[in-house]
Design an enzyme around this catalytic site. Sequence first.
Site, PDB file in Angstrom:
ATOM      1  N   HIS A 105      53.987  21.986  31.781  1.00  0.00           N
ATOM      2  CA  HIS A 105      53.587  22.905  32.825  1.00  0.00           C
ATOM      3  C   HIS A 105      52.182  22.528  33.426  1.00  0.00           C
ATOM      4  O   HIS A 105      51.401  22.221  32.711  1.00  0.00           O
ATOM      5  CB  HIS A 105      53.589  24.070  32.191  1.00  0.00           C
ATOM      6  CG  HIS A 105      52.812  25.304  32.848  1.00  0.00           C
ATOM      7  ND1 HIS A 105      53.259  25.652  34.031  1.00  0.00           N
ATOM      8  CD2 HIS A 105      51.865  25.966  32.649  1.00  0.00           C
ATOM      9  CE1 HIS A 105      52.500  26.593  34.744  1.00  0.00           C
ATOM     10  NE2 HIS A 105      51.504  26.898  33.745  1.00  0.00           N
TER      11      HIS A 105
ATOM     12  N   GLU B 185      51.837  29.961  26.655  1.00  0.00           N
ATOM     13  CA  GLU B 185      53.433  30.073  27.200  1.00  0.00           C
ATOM     14  C   GLU B 185      54.272  29.584  26.091  1.00  0.00           C
ATOM     15  O   GLU B 185      55.549  28.873  26.629  1.00  0.00           O
ATOM     16  CB  GLU B 185      53.287  29.081  28.366  1.00  0.00           C
ATOM     17  CG  GLU B 185      52.391  29.391  29.378  1.00  0.00           C
ATOM     18  CD  GLU B 185      52.590  30.698  30.144  1.00  0.00           C
ATOM     19  OE1 GLU B 185      53.514  31.431  29.750  1.00  0.00           O
ATOM     20  OE2 GLU B 185      51.847  30.835  31.029  1.00  0.00           O
TER      21      GLU B 185
ATOM     22  N   HIS C  42      51.579  30.231  41.026  1.00  0.00           N
ATOM     23  CA  HIS C  42      50.977  29.799  39.477  1.00  0.00           C
ATOM     24  C   HIS C  42      51.110  28.576  39.225  1.00  0.00           C
ATOM     25  O   HIS C  42      50.093  27.748  39.046  1.00  0.00           O
ATOM     26  CB  HIS C  42      51.558  30.547  38.429  1.00  0.00           C
ATOM     27  CG  HIS C  42      51.152  30.391  37.048  1.00  0.00           C
ATOM     28  ND1 HIS C  42      51.177  31.350  36.164  1.00  0.00           N
ATOM     29  CD2 HIS C  42      50.997  29.424  36.566  1.00  0.00           C
ATOM     30  CE1 HIS C  42      50.809  30.835  34.977  1.00  0.00           C
ATOM     31  NE2 HIS C  42      50.678  29.614  35.261  1.00  0.00           N
TER      32      HIS C  42
ATOM     33  N   GLU D 287      64.128  10.084  48.452  1.00  0.00           N
ATOM     34  CA  GLU D 287      64.536   9.913  47.053  1.00  0.00           C
ATOM     35  C   GLU D 287      64.509  11.184  46.104  1.00  0.00           C
ATOM     36  O   GLU D 287      65.002  11.106  44.943  1.00  0.00           O
ATOM     37  CB  GLU D 287      63.849   8.688  46.365  1.00  0.00           C
ATOM     38  CG  GLU D 287      63.820   7.551  47.172  1.00  0.00           C
ATOM     39  CD  GLU D 287      63.803   6.371  46.283  1.00  0.00           C
ATOM     40  OE1 GLU D 287      63.157   6.334  45.233  1.00  0.00           O
ATOM     41  OE2 GLU D 287      63.936   5.244  46.881  1.00  0.00           O
TER      42      GLU D 287
ATOM     43  N   HIS E  35      49.210  23.092  37.134  1.00  0.00           N
ATOM     44  CA  HIS E  35      49.090  23.884  38.487  1.00  0.00           C
ATOM     45  C   HIS E  35      48.800  23.242  39.559  1.00  0.00           C
ATOM     46  O   HIS E  35      47.530  22.935  40.001  1.00  0.00           O
ATOM     47  CB  HIS E  35      48.010  24.918  38.190  1.00  0.00           C
ATOM     48  CG  HIS E  35      47.984  25.795  36.751  1.00  0.00           C
ATOM     49  ND1 HIS E  35      46.901  26.452  36.144  1.00  0.00           N
ATOM     50  CD2 HIS E  35      48.987  26.174  36.235  1.00  0.00           C
ATOM     51  CE1 HIS E  35      47.549  27.244  35.258  1.00  0.00           C
ATOM     52  NE2 HIS E  35      48.619  27.000  35.176  1.00  0.00           N
TER      53      HIS E  35
HETATM   54  P1  13P Z   1      47.318  28.087  27.743  1.00  0.00           P
HETATM   55  O1  13P Z   1      45.902  27.601  27.661  1.00  0.00           O
HETATM   56  O2  13P Z   1      47.255  29.328  26.739  1.00  0.00           O
HETATM   57  O3  13P Z   1      48.065  27.108  27.532  1.00  0.00           O
HETATM   58  O4  13P Z   1      47.380  28.730  29.160  1.00  0.00           O
HETATM   59  C1  13P Z   1      47.153  28.132  30.472  1.00  0.00           C
HETATM   60  C2  13P Z   1      48.235  28.273  31.404  1.00  0.00           C
HETATM   61  O5  13P Z   1      48.269  27.358  32.331  1.00  0.00           O
HETATM   62  C3  13P Z   1      48.953  29.646  31.278  1.00  0.00           C
HETATM   63  O6  13P Z   1      50.440  29.601  32.129  1.00  0.00           O
HETATM   64 ZN    ZN Z   2      49.972  28.205  33.692  1.00  0.00          ZN
END
Ligand code: 13P
Ligand code: ZN
Length: 280
Positions: free
Chosen positions: A137, A114, A208, A167, A139
């Site tokens: 980022h 990313e 995602h 809040e 999940h």
């Molecule tokens: P990477 O291991 O390449 O960082 O990918 C993980 C991920 O969450 C892709 O969106």
């Molecule tokens: Zn991801």
Amino acid sequence: MKETKLIKEFKKICTDGYNQGWHERNGGNLSYRMNDDEVNELKEYFNEDGKWQDIGTEVKDLANEYFMVTGSGKYFKNVSDEFEDAVCILKVSEDGKQYKIVYGLVNGGRPTSELPTHLMNLEVLKQRDKDIRIVYHCHPVNTIALTFVLPLEDEIFTREIWEMMTECPIIFPKGIGVINWMVPGGREIGVKTSEIMKEKDVAIWAHHGMFVCGKNFDETFGLMYTVEKSAEILVKVLSMSKEKLNTITADDFRKLQEPFGVTLEEKYLYEKKSKKIGEK
Ligand code: 13P
Ligand code: ZN
């Protein structure tokens, strides 16, 4: 490698995020735009002879800057113990089209897949406020779950998440941007995400995960935690009922603005015609 404040904090957010269950396997990635002092503190460990490689996009405003970035395929679980294997420091070229690794990824590999999204975000964020240096980022379960049942519209997502905790609009007054499912890892999704980051601190990728930004690690982690916690409340509410009996109204939100010094856009404060969660 010297254990600087930056390295300690970078490791800590990775461990904290892993402990929240946000980083299965290699899920998630993290980038940090280093300031001059942080670069000078670590420069003795850099090797500037690395090969220039294409970023896959152009980030002219980040030319010659250094970034601490997690590696592709690396596990957040291991960042603290295996920092030199899992993380790298890279430099962006003069033309903003390439990068070279100056430290880390000692067993080979490349920065996160990313990278285009991270760098494009960091570029627009720098233009917005030069103190915003972090893009994170992950999940997170509840936020991802909601992308299957709520309409993928900024207004609806923001309003429903705001309503779960008083809040929220104080912590992310600009709201949340949502992107329909897209192929991850390239320039295209980076362009869409950085459009959101021009003004908002939170972007959700349907089915995602989530991206947030911040000026320091506590604030960045805290923002991710807040959105995901509200998403969890919403999942619980939805599991009990498709409608709310009581909630925070648009007028209630307006009343928060003056005492907390925030301005909330009226597009999020629509009068609801339906009691059903996710309907306007
Ligand atoms: P990477 O291991 O390449 O960082 O990918 C993980 C991920 O969450 C892709 O969106
Ligand atoms: Zn991801």
